[in-house]
Design a protein around this motif. Structure first.
Motif, short mmCIF file in Angstrom:
data_model
loop_
_atom_site.label_atom_id
_atom_site.label_comp_id
_atom_site.label_asym_id
_atom_site.label_seq_id
_atom_site.Cartn_x
_atom_site.Cartn_y
_atom_site.Cartn_z
N MET A 63 46.73 35.75 26.40
CA MET A 63 46.06 34.85 27.34
C MET A 63 46.22 35.31 28.78
O MET A 63 45.32 35.12 29.60
CB MET A 63 46.56 33.42 27.17
N SER A 64 47.34 35.92 29.09
CA SER A 64 47.51 36.46 30.45
C SER A 64 46.51 37.58 30.71
O SER A 64 45.93 37.67 31.79
CB SER A 64 48.94 37.00 30.62
N VAL A 67 43.14 35.92 31.28
CA VAL A 67 43.00 35.41 32.65
C VAL A 67 42.70 36.55 33.59
O VAL A 67 41.81 36.45 34.45
CB VAL A 67 44.29 34.65 33.08
N TYR A 68 43.41 37.66 33.45
CA TYR A 68 43.15 38.83 34.29
C TYR A 68 41.72 39.33 34.12
O TYR A 68 41.04 39.65 35.10
CB TYR A 68 44.15 39.94 33.97
N HIS A 70 39.05 37.63 33.19
CA HIS A 70 38.10 36.70 33.80
C HIS A 70 38.14 36.79 35.32
O HIS A 70 37.10 36.69 35.97
CB HIS A 70 38.37 35.27 33.33
N LEU A 71 39.30 36.98 35.89
CA LEU A 71 39.39 37.15 37.34
C LEU A 71 38.72 38.44 37.79
O LEU A 71 38.01 38.47 38.80
CB LEU A 71 40.84 37.13 37.80
N ILE A 81 38.51 30.75 33.34
CA ILE A 81 39.90 30.90 33.80
C ILE A 81 40.70 29.66 33.44
O ILE A 81 41.86 29.75 33.02
CB ILE A 81 39.95 31.16 35.32
N GLU A 82 40.08 28.50 33.58
CA GLU A 82 40.76 27.24 33.26
C GLU A 82 41.14 27.19 31.79
O GLU A 82 42.27 26.83 31.44
CB GLU A 82 39.87 26.06 33.63
N ALA A 84 41.52 29.72 29.58
CA ALA A 84 42.56 30.70 29.27
C ALA A 84 43.90 30.28 29.86
O ALA A 84 44.95 30.47 29.24
CB ALA A 84 42.14 32.07 29.78
N SER A 85 43.89 29.70 31.04
CA SER A 85 45.13 29.25 31.68
C SER A 85 45.76 28.09 30.91
O SER A 85 47.00 28.03 30.77
CB SER A 85 44.88 28.83 33.12
#
Length: 117
Positions: A63-64, A67-68, A70-71, A81-82, A84-85
């Motif tokens: 998941m980290s 997030v990376y 998607h960013l 991002i929400e 995955a976070s």
């Protein structure tokens, strides 16, 4: 997460080309399989409460990376991002707290630490 793992396996090369290469990891097909099997196997084991902390750490790592991705790929677009976070935070909770009283881990620990008769 099981569904996400199977969707990666349904189009391994497509996921490797569109996601893993964008992140910049070497061997994109290998890492696609790693992510898919971590999401499938880790989720099943986490639901059972077997190797809970190990599964949660592995899923937190995937998941980290999500997030990376998607960013890097979409910028600050909130929805992916929400999601995955939130998954990452849930996995962090399981990594810290364990599986709880109804997990197989707890049952095994009780069985292994019971006094000999």
């Amino acid at each position: 997460m099981i569904h996400n793992g199977f969707s990666k396996l349904a189009d391994v090369q497509g996921f490797a080309d569109s996601v893993v290469k964008l992140i910049g990891l070497p061997y994109p097909v290998f890492f696609t399989y790693c992510a898919a099997y971590t999401e499938i196997g880790g989720s099943v084991l986490l639901a059972l409460g077997l190797f809970t902390r190990l599964d949660a750490v592995a899923l937190l790592f995937t998941m980290s990376i999500a997030v990376y991705f998607h960013l890097k790929g979409e910028g600050l677009h909130i929805a992916p991002i929400e999601t995955a976070s939130l998954y990452a935070l849930f996995y962090l909770l399981f990594a810290v707290r364990g599986g709880g009283v109804f997990s197989i881990d707890t049952a095994l620990a009780k069985w292994l630490t019971r006094p000999a008769q």
